[in-house]
Design an enzyme around this catalytic site. Structure first.
Site, short mmCIF file in Angstrom:
data_model
loop_
_atom_site.label_atom_id
_atom_site.label_comp_id
_atom_site.label_asym_id
_atom_site.label_seq_id
_atom_site.Cartn_x
_atom_site.Cartn_y
_atom_site.Cartn_z
CB CYS A 279 -67.04 1.34 34.53
SG CYS A 279 -68.38 0.53 34.64
CB CYS B 286 -64.53 -4.07 30.54
SG CYS B 286 -64.87 -2.50 30.04
NE ARG C 78 -73.57 -2.59 14.26
CZ ARG C 78 -74.45 -2.38 15.16
NH1 ARG C 78 -74.22 -2.65 16.38
NH2 ARG C 78 -75.72 -1.82 14.65
CB CYS D 31 -72.84 3.48 18.70
SG CYS D 31 -73.60 2.74 17.22
CB CYS E 186 -78.23 -2.53 19.82
SG CYS E 186 -76.73 -3.01 19.14
CB CYS F 9 -67.47 -6.51 32.45
SG CYS F 9 -68.85 -5.59 32.90
N1 SAM Z 1 -70.80 0.13 30.27
C1 SAM Z 1 -72.02 -0.11 29.53
C2 SAM Z 1 -72.38 -1.49 29.60
O1 SAM Z 1 -71.73 -2.45 29.85
O2 SAM Z 1 -73.55 -1.96 29.69
C3 SAM Z 1 -71.81 0.14 28.03
C4 SAM Z 1 -70.31 0.00 27.41
S1 SAM Z 1 -69.82 -1.63 27.41
C5 SAM Z 1 -68.00 -1.20 27.13
C6 SAM Z 1 -70.56 -2.38 25.95
C7 SAM Z 1 -70.01 -3.82 25.47
O3 SAM Z 1 -68.96 -3.87 25.01
C8 SAM Z 1 -70.29 -4.93 26.66
O4 SAM Z 1 -71.28 -5.34 26.98
C9 SAM Z 1 -69.25 -5.89 25.63
O5 SAM Z 1 -70.12 -6.68 25.13
C10 SAM Z 1 -68.58 -5.12 24.76
N2 SAM Z 1 -67.16 -5.21 25.12
C11 SAM Z 1 -66.60 -4.41 26.08
N3 SAM Z 1 -65.35 -4.58 25.98
C12 SAM Z 1 -64.93 -5.50 24.99
C13 SAM Z 1 -63.78 -6.19 24.53
N4 SAM Z 1 -62.55 -6.14 25.18
N5 SAM Z 1 -63.86 -7.04 23.61
C14 SAM Z 1 -65.13 -7.40 23.11
N6 SAM Z 1 -66.26 -6.71 23.34
C15 SAM Z 1 -66.28 -5.98 24.41
FE1 SF4 Z 2 -68.22 -1.05 32.93
FE2 SF4 Z 2 -66.94 -2.26 30.84
FE3 SF4 Z 2 -68.77 -3.53 32.24
FE4 SF4 Z 2 -69.56 -1.60 30.58
S1 SF4 Z 2 -68.61 -3.65 30.08
S2 SF4 Z 2 -70.39 -2.11 32.71
S3 SF4 Z 2 -67.88 -0.05 30.99
S4 SF4 Z 2 -66.81 -2.79 33.14
#
Ligand code: SAM
Ligand code: SF4
Ligand code: DTB
Length: 340
Positions: free
Chosen positions: A60, A67, A267, A104, A195, A64
């Site tokens: 990606c 992530c 949730r 999901c 959501c 973030c």
């Molecule tokens: N890429 C898309 C986005 O970010 O909108 C969808 C997938 S992203 C993994 C969805 C959500 O998962 C993130 O916004 C975050 O809130 C949560 N998330 C991701 N990694 C995480 C982690 N290591 N611990 C807790 N929540 C996490």
């Molecule tokens: Fe990409 Fe992870 Fe951010 Fe979703 S949460 S936009 S998968 S970097």
């Protein structure tokens, strides 16, 4: 505030001070309020089960800091191409047969491209044919994309604000807080259920947690579903060394979410693998009424299905029955057997 029961009529004008006052109460008073609101709006002792599938792993472009799937951090994750519709159908059937009512699907994208949309729409159809509710989380959407997903029958779109507007820049710099609100608006306007929640344990303050929840509660319409994630600290990410949020603070946050958004389904999301049964039980008392169910989240683990059944049994709780019926007769028979 302690001797006043909050109203279970949704409000959209919460002030910073009101939210701070909710948090600052004695723990038992806050839980009593949350439980009272919960029982006025929801079936007690019932939990909705959602199963996650990562349909596009890794690579990606976003940054973030929590992530595992960002291309910017070395987390050892192998990038994979988009899953097939058949893989989704199979995983959704397994989840449904294990008792999940919603499937999901998450993709590690900034947002979907036109060729991705065609496949995702088929995946939504496959999930709905099984009689399950569908949810996808694909990143940023424009208005036309939201309408396309609605036309494909999508039930929920997940897009989290993650944290407060003030703390946001410490967590993500490649997309703005406002872009997230815009996506949520497109989803809402297309008639898809929203959501939206966030993450605790990013190094934010209590005020940030309150402001995140206040942002959601003051939207024109509350999200139908509010995932509260506890950070899963992934080695290699900038948040990989975070030590986690205080347990009672986590419970307070669930309770404040319940009071601010009485009718939303709250949730327990990422992070349950690191939580004791007692902590999860307190979260249910505080108004949580959904959880991610199945051995895996997107890239990290989740409690085993058998452990979750043991927890629900010990608490005298039951899984919510399916709301939708499967499309053909055979599927309907299987669905009924499960619900009964
Ligand atoms: N890429 C898309 C986005 O970010 O909108 C969808 C997938 S992203 C993994 C969805 C959500 O998962 C993130 O916004 C975050 O809130 C949560 N998330 C991701 N990694 C995480 C982690 N290591 N611990 C807790 N929540 C996490
Ligand atoms: Fe990409 Fe992870 Fe951010 Fe979703 S949460 S936009 S998968 S970097
Ligand atoms: C949400 O709020 N949490 C889920 C889902 N929406 C997409 C994701 C949790 C991811 C946890 C870390 C991982 O497994 O990669």
């Amino acid at each position: 505030m302690t001797d006043l029961l909050p109203s279970s009529t949704p409000r959209h004008d919460w002030t910073r001070d009101e939210v701070a006052a909710l948090y600052a109460q004695p723990f038992a008073d806050l839980l009593w309020q949350a439980q009272s609101v919960h029982r006025a709006c929801h079936k007690p002792n019932t939990v909705q089960l959602s199963t996650l599938m990562n349909i596009k792993t890794g690579g990606c472009p976003e940054d973030c800091k929590y992530c595992s799937q960002s291309v910017r951090y070395d987390t050892g994750l192998e990038r994979e191409s988009l899953a097939t519709v058949e893989e989704v159908r199979h995983a959704a059937r397994v989840a449904r047969d294990a008792g999940a009512t919603r499937f999901c699907m998450g993709a590690a994208w900034r947002g979907p491209k036109p060729r991705d949309m065609a496949v995702v729409k088929e995946m939504i159809g496959a999930v709905r044919e099984l009689g399950m509710e569908s949810c996808v989380t694909l990143g940023l959407l424009d208005e036309a994309q939201a309408r396309e997903l609605a036309a494909a029958g999508l039930d929920y779109y997940n897009h989290n604000i993650d944290t407060s507007p003030e703390y946001y820049d410490k967590v993500i710099t490649t997309r703005t807080f406002q872009s997230r609100l815009d996506t949520l608006e497109h989803v809402r306007e297309a008639g898809i259920k929203v959501c939206c929640g966030g993450i605790l344990g990013l190094g934010e303050s209590r005020e940030d947690r309150g402001e995140m929840l206040r942002t959601l509660a003051n939207l024109p319409q509350h999200p139908e579903s509010v995932p509260i994630n506890q950070l899963v600290a992934v080695p290699g990410t900038p948040m990989g060394e975070q030590t986690g949020v205080d347990e009672l603070e986590f419970v307070r946050t669930v309770a404040v979410a319940r009071v601010l958004m009485p009718r939303a389904v709250v949730r327990l999301s990422a992070g349950r693998g690191a939580m004791s049964d007692s902590l999860q039980a307190l979260c249910f008392v505080a108004g949580a009424n959904s959880m991610f169910y199945g051995d895996k989240l997107l890239t990290t683990g989740n409690p085993a299905v058998a452990a979750d059944h043991a927890l629900l049994d010990a608490l005298g709780m039951r899984a919510e029955a399916p709301k939708r019926q499967a499309r053909n007769a055979l599927e309907a028979v299987a669905g009924d057997a499960l619900a009964g």
